[in-house]
Design an enzyme around this catalytic site. Structure first.
Site, PDB file in Angstrom:
ATOM      1  N   SER A 162       0.873  -1.184   0.000  1.00 51.22           N
ATOM      2  CA  SER A 162       0.000   0.000   0.000  1.00 51.22           C
ATOM      3  C   SER A 162       0.905   1.227   0.000  1.00 51.22           C
ATOM      4  O   SER A 162       1.510   1.549   1.026  1.00 51.22           O
ATOM      5  CB  SER A 162      -0.871   0.033   1.255  1.00 51.22           C
ATOM      6  OG  SER A 162      -1.608  -1.144   1.390  1.00 51.22           O
ATOM      7  N   LYS A 194      -7.070   1.804  -2.705  1.00 52.23           N
ATOM      8  CA  LYS A 194      -6.657   1.427  -1.341  1.00 52.23           C
ATOM      9  C   LYS A 194      -6.759   2.635  -0.395  1.00 52.23           C
ATOM     10  O   LYS A 194      -7.179   2.505   0.756  1.00 52.23           O
ATOM     11  CB  LYS A 194      -5.226   0.876  -1.370  1.00 52.23           C
ATOM     12  CG  LYS A 194      -4.628   0.558  -0.015  1.00 52.23           C
ATOM     13  CD  LYS A 194      -5.267  -0.635   0.659  1.00 52.23           C
ATOM     14  CE  LYS A 194      -4.663  -0.847   2.056  1.00 52.23           C
ATOM     15  NZ  LYS A 194      -5.225  -1.966   2.776  1.00 52.23           N
ATOM     16  N   LYS A 222       0.453   5.895   8.167  1.00 50.35           N
ATOM     17  CA  LYS A 222       1.154   5.876   6.865  1.00 50.35           C
ATOM     18  C   LYS A 222       0.156   6.018   5.715  1.00 50.35           C
ATOM     19  O   LYS A 222       0.333   6.829   4.808  1.00 50.35           O
ATOM     20  CB  LYS A 222       1.945   4.567   6.772  1.00 50.35           C
ATOM     21  CG  LYS A 222       2.742   4.350   5.525  1.00 50.35           C
ATOM     22  CD  LYS A 222       2.103   3.452   4.503  1.00 50.35           C
ATOM     23  CE  LYS A 222       1.826   2.057   4.945  1.00 50.35           C
ATOM     24  NZ  LYS A 222       1.271   1.205   3.876  1.00 50.35           N
TER      25      LYS A 222
END
Ligand code: NAD
Length: 293
Positions: A94, A169, A237
């Site tokens: 990701s 995502k 993140k």
């Protein structure tokens, strides 16, 4: 055909095992983690990203974030130094969509195809081979790699060109984070009003407010179980990538920014390695009440 698998952490290791179980020949490498268990299962071990790429026809990477993917693929002793023209790199990490496009363009110059294919589902679904996989790239590359991806996921969807997998995502991660925050806010209100949050959950889970996120996280929240699961630091993140991507496009994302600050506060409180269900702790602190069964 040999499949190279780079990045054998929480997610990559069980995904690689599922490919071995499905009968694929693997060449594996991780810069920091050992991989004797995969070699014992029949995989060939490589000594660098470059070597893994030189021995493989399709290379899968499952690494933490954009800088790791750029280093492993484009850096010194990286995939790009060993790979042959006509091969395919599938990055399942990701990362920022712009980084996927950068890596894709650099590989294209070497005659190598690229696809981003991040996943949702976490370690249990990586082990079961039931991940949701969102792919970005050409239809032609997708058709070639789909049979491999299907050994790791129960749903494999091509959502657009290179980078589209990671845009999807980011959308997924925004929805999950905001959903957990909404559940937390609502449960704390119920608890303060003297209504058992467990009963609220039972009453509403079949209605419009019900969600896969609530079904997964409410039982953990009610048990005070914050063992990951999906770590707060990983969600930070992902939301950082979402904020950067949105701002570069001129898209304000106020709710994402709000939940990002909640996550930052939890990190400062020593909860970086807790499950993201610990978002409830932020609300519990504000209202001075605990949400438990
Ligand atoms: P992890 O940290 O457990 O594994 C990453 C692996 O990459 C490590 O073993 C590390 O040694 C290796 N690595 C780092 N830099 C490298 C390099 N330059 N060359 C070779 N190997 C290198 O992470 P994870 O939990 O497996 O997550 C991987 C990706 O999947 C992340 O992008 C994460 O956001 C995503 N993801 C994780 C989950 C989850 O629940 N853990 C769920 C969905 C998606």
């Amino acid at each position: 055909m040999i499949v190279g698998f780079i990045g054998l952490g929480i997610m990559g290791r069980p995904m690689a095992k599922n490919l071995i179980k499905a009968g694929y020949k693997l060449c594996v490498y991780d810069k920091f983690a050992k991989f004797d268990d995969l070699v014992a299962l029949g995989a060939e071990g490589a000594s660098s990203n470059k070597e893994a790429a030189s021995k493989s026809d399709i290379i899968i990477t499952m690494l933490p974030n954009s800088p790791h993917v750029k280093e492993a693929v484009l850096g010194q002793d990286g995939v790009v130094e060993g790979i042959r023209a006509g091969s395919i790199v599938v990055d399942m990490s990701s990362i920022a969509p712009a980084a996927s496009q950068e890596v894709g363009a650099a590989l294209k110059a070497k005659g190598v195809e690229f696809m981003d294919a991040p996943v949702s589902g976490g370690e249990p679904k990586a082990i079961d081979g039931t991940l949701a996989i969102m792919a970005g790239g050409s239809q032609e590359v997708f058709d070639k790699v789909k049979p491999i991806l299907e050994k790791m996921g129960s749903s494999v969807t091509l959502v657009g060109g290179i980078g589209a997998g990671n845009v999807t995502k980011l959308a997924n991660q925004i929805i999950v984070a905001l959903n957990i925050a909404a559940v937390s806010e609502a449960f704390v209100l119920a608890a303060k009003a003297g209504v058992e949050p467990a009963k609220v959950f039972d009453a509403i889970k079949g209605g419009l407010a019900g969600s896969t996120v609530m079904n997964a996280k409410a039982p953990m929240i009610l048990d005070g179980n914050f063992k990951p699961g999906f770590r707060i630091e990983l969600h930070i993140k992902d939301l950082q990538n979402a904020l950067d991507t949105a701002h570069n496009l001129g898209v304000p994302v106020p709710l994402t920014a709000e939940v990002m600050e909640i996550l930052q506060g939890l990190k400062t409180d020593g909860c970086a390695a807790h499950d993201h269900g610990a978002i409830v702790r932020h609300y519990e602190k504000l209202a001075k009440i605990e949400v438990r069964k």
